[in-house]
Design an enzyme around this catalytic site. Structure first.
Site, PDB file in Angstrom:
ATOM      1  N   MET A 188      -9.793   7.339   0.138  1.00  0.00           N
ATOM      2  CA  MET A 188     -10.501   7.866   1.340  1.00  0.00           C
ATOM      3  C   MET A 188     -11.064   9.177   1.246  1.00  0.00           C
ATOM      4  SD  MET A 188      -7.811   6.740   4.595  1.00  0.00           S
ATOM      5  CE  MET A 188      -6.770   5.486   4.439  1.00  0.00           C
ATOM      6  N   HIS A 235      -8.940   0.167  -3.137  1.00  0.00           N
ATOM      7  CA  HIS A 235      -9.668   0.006  -1.679  1.00  0.00           C
ATOM      8  C   HIS A 235     -10.381   1.151  -1.444  1.00  0.00           C
ATOM      9  CE1 HIS A 235      -9.335  -0.675   2.875  1.00  0.00           C
ATOM     10  NE2 HIS A 235     -10.695  -0.787   2.397  1.00  0.00           N
ATOM     11  N   ASP A 246      -5.647  -6.893   5.224  1.00  0.00           N
ATOM     12  CA  ASP A 246      -5.119  -5.519   5.178  1.00  0.00           C
ATOM     13  C   ASP A 246      -5.338  -4.810   6.559  1.00  0.00           C
ATOM     14  OD1 ASP A 246      -4.555  -2.900   4.357  1.00  0.00           O
ATOM     15  OD2 ASP A 246      -6.619  -2.399   3.465  1.00  0.00           O
ATOM     16  N   SER A 292       0.800  -1.229   0.176  1.00  0.00           N
ATOM     17  CA  SER A 292      -0.110   0.106   0.133  1.00  0.00           C
ATOM     18  C   SER A 292       0.931   1.160   0.053  1.00  0.00           C
ATOM     19  CB  SER A 292      -0.948  -0.059   1.226  1.00  0.00           C
ATOM     20  OG  SER A 292      -1.277   1.315   1.513  1.00  0.00           O
ATOM     21  N   HIS A 303      -1.663  -1.822  -3.744  1.00  0.00           N
ATOM     22  CA  HIS A 303      -3.135  -1.418  -3.192  1.00  0.00           C
ATOM     23  C   HIS A 303      -3.148   0.076  -2.623  1.00  0.00           C
ATOM     24  CE1 HIS A 303      -5.970  -2.646  -0.064  1.00  0.00           C
ATOM     25  NE2 HIS A 303      -5.569  -1.393   0.678  1.00  0.00           N
TER      26      HIS A 303
HETATM   27  C1  DX5 Z   1      -6.361   1.388   6.226  1.00  0.00           C
HETATM   28  C2  DX5 Z   1      -5.751   1.026   4.987  1.00  0.00           C
HETATM   29  C3  DX5 Z   1      -4.520  -0.151   5.060  1.00  0.00           C
HETATM   30  C4  DX5 Z   1      -3.431   0.594   5.549  1.00  0.00           C
HETATM   31  C5  DX5 Z   1      -2.345  -0.219   5.982  1.00  0.00           C
HETATM   32  O1  DX5 Z   1      -7.335   2.371   6.200  1.00  0.00           O
HETATM   33  O2  DX5 Z   1      -6.869   0.309   4.392  1.00  0.00           O
HETATM   34  O3  DX5 Z   1      -4.533  -0.458   3.784  1.00  0.00           O
HETATM   35  O4  DX5 Z   1      -2.859   1.468   4.777  1.00  0.00           O
HETATM   36  O5  DX5 Z   1      -1.395   0.115   6.655  1.00  0.00           O
HETATM   37  P1  DX5 Z   1      -0.333  -0.732   7.573  1.00  0.00           P
HETATM   38  O6  DX5 Z   1       0.023  -1.844   6.794  1.00  0.00           O
HETATM   39  O7  DX5 Z   1       0.473   0.262   7.800  1.00  0.00           O
HETATM   40  O8  DX5 Z   1      -1.288  -1.066   8.672  1.00  0.00           O
HETATM   41 ZN    ZN Z   2      -6.299  -0.482   2.476  1.00  0.00          ZN
END
Ligand code: DX5
Ligand code: ZN
Length: 213
Positions: free
Chosen positions: A35, A64, A173, A6, A31
């Site tokens: 948001m 996502h 995730d 991501s 990924h």
């Molecule tokens: C959270 C996201 C994840 C996040 C993962 O809202 O959907 O994809 O970026 O981050 P880490 O791997 O740092 O938990």
């Molecule tokens: Zn995510």
């Protein structure tokens, strides 16, 4: 184990290099955490940003969609270069219509569940999606701690998919590192997403570690 970095935690001022290094290290897709400040209390990337990612790699780009109106926006993200669209079970959307449109564009569809949503709720979608994403943190921010009860949800989905001869892949995730990654692998995940673990260290080493789980 397949790894889907991501890029939200990458050094964005060096995005092209961070992506190239991730590809060389063995990433199988990227990924993209989209948001909208409504579905989740954070704002991230829009279509122009994603077009820039598209110009940096040929790998699959998974959107996502942590947005309130995924129905309304998946097409712009498709145009920007995304290959797969994850719809949150918790957002209102018309699955039939979205799936039809996405398949007409020869792209892929996935369903994603938040930590509080039981996996039983989405079994009817499984025969019709390419991937299912289990959130192992509450969506909104990278760098959070893995929620241990996620492993039971992954195991449930693995069993259901196998017993019903389905081809949908399970992706996980949130809060993934080499320790939690090994746990989700044991529970039956096919792909892991990681942001802060990969980009908080040497990309090649971190992706290498996760690939070897
Ligand atoms: C959270 C996201 C994840 C996040 C993962 O809202 O959907 O994809 O970026 O981050 P880490 O791997 O740092 O938990
Ligand atoms: Zn995510």
């Amino acid at each position: 184990m397949k790894v889907s970095p991501s890029i939200i935690s990458s050094r964005l001022e060096f995005l092209h290099d961070e992506i190239s290094r991730s590809v060389s290290a063995g990433a199988s897709s990227f990924h993209l955490d989209i948001m909208d400040g409504n579905f989740v209390p954070n704002l991230t990337m829009g279509p122009d940003f994603i077009s820039a990612v598209r110009r940096s790699t040929d790998l699959e780009l998974d959107a996502h969609m942590m947005i309130l109106n995924p129905d309304k926006y998946w097409k712009v993200f498709s145009k920007a270069g995304c290959d797969l669209f994850y719809f949150h079970y918790e957002t209102p959307f018309n699955f039939r219509e979205a799936r039809k449109g996405i398949k007409e564009e020869k792209k892929s569809i996935g369903i994603v569940i938040n930590p509080d949503t039981p996996p039983e709720k989405i079994v009817d979608f499984l025969p019709e999606v390419d991937k299912v994403l289990v959130m192992s943190v509450y969506p909104g921010f990278s760098g959070q701690k893995f929620i241990p009860s996620s492993t039971g949800k992954i195991a449930f989905l693995r069993k259901y998919i196998d017993e019903n001869g389905l081809s949908c892949q399970i992706e996980v995730d949130g809060g993934i590192d080499s320790f939690t990654g090994a746990e989700v692998k044991r529970s039956g995940a096919d792909i892991i997403v990681s942001a802060s673990y990969i980009y908080g260290g040497k990309i090649e080493e971190r992706i290498g570690e996760l690939l070897r789980l």
